[in-house]
Design an enzyme around this catalytic site. Sequence first.
Site, PDB file in Angstrom:
ATOM      1  N   HIS A  52     -11.587   5.442  -1.673  1.00 32.80           N
ATOM      2  CA  HIS A  52     -12.895   4.593  -2.418  1.00 32.80           C
ATOM      3  C   HIS A  52     -14.049   4.701  -1.733  1.00 32.80           C
ATOM      4  O   HIS A  52     -14.969   4.871  -1.712  1.00 32.80           O
ATOM      5  CB  HIS A  52     -12.385   3.148  -2.065  1.00 32.80           C
ATOM      6  CG  HIS A  52     -11.185   2.231  -2.294  1.00 32.80           C
ATOM      7  ND1 HIS A  52      -9.863   2.223  -1.546  1.00 32.80           N
ATOM      8  CD2 HIS A  52     -10.777   2.038  -3.313  1.00 32.80           C
ATOM      9  CE1 HIS A  52      -9.534   1.865  -2.560  1.00 32.80           C
ATOM     10  NE2 HIS A  52      -9.356   1.497  -3.863  1.00 32.80           N
ATOM     11  N   GLU A 142       0.625  -2.798  -3.602  1.00 27.09           N
ATOM     12  CA  GLU A 142      -0.677  -2.974  -4.988  1.00 27.09           C
ATOM     13  C   GLU A 142       0.286  -3.232  -5.836  1.00 27.09           C
ATOM     14  O   GLU A 142      -1.402  -4.223  -6.695  1.00 27.09           O
ATOM     15  CB  GLU A 142      -1.157  -2.049  -4.676  1.00 27.09           C
ATOM     16  CG  GLU A 142      -1.585  -1.434  -3.450  1.00 27.09           C
ATOM     17  CD  GLU A 142      -2.540  -0.506  -3.313  1.00 27.09           C
ATOM     18  OE1 GLU A 142      -3.982  -1.135  -3.047  1.00 27.09           O
ATOM     19  OE2 GLU A 142      -2.574   1.325  -3.404  1.00 27.09           O
TER      20      GLU A 142
END
Length: 251
Positions: A52, A142
């Site tokens: 990220h 996730e």
Amino acid sequence: MPDDASSRNHMKQKLAAGELVLCMNLRLARTVDIAMVAKAGGYDAIYVDMQHAPYSVETTATICAAALGIDITPLVRVPSHDGHWMSRVLDGGAQGVIVPDVESRAQAEAVVRHCRFPPLGRRSVMGLGPAFANTAVIVMLETAAGIDNAEAIAEVPGIDVLLIGSGDLTTDYGIPGQVDHPRLREAYERVAEACRAHGKVLGVGGIRHNVALQGELIRLGARFVIAGTDVNYVLAGARQDTTALREIPLG
């Protein structure tokens, strides 16, 4: 191998003893000072978030090397399942990898092949490096598929931690950000049971600064907790100061 900070994995030692490991997420910091800040702040581990944030391999390796020198465990969240990333960050000094979005036993087995030396895996032997031994392998669940396959993933030899990515999981469930939702609690309980059955560690992330919920999950069995991020700490401090200053009446 000598018994010094570079040959120990402080985090794995604590997990083996059943102790709580607190990890800081790095997305903002680019210098080695952050390892000392995290250590002074009481953290056991840091992870460089290459998924990220625009970290280079060189910057990542430099931060990892600094962490090794002060006995705080450096981890790296790689940007994909490509084994190229895993081997490079491990050879560069990371003592563990966090692999995002693992949804099946086959994917977990591929992660082990990339991260473990023979006979368990196929990681290339480069010779002695800064973090040659005691690698931690952490896979993130996730999605609904990952949770559904938690049992099969937990069965895979060579996996250390099943880490629930609460933010992405709530999005996949159609309840974005609702970390108190019963469906998410059910997912935590399901993964916790799989971890207990197969001797793996339950990890939780995506619920930073929610101490009440983190406490519930620690009581459920979580021992690896992403407790905070450098971005949020900077923002919190900045907002505290600017709020206080703007409340001062102008003379």
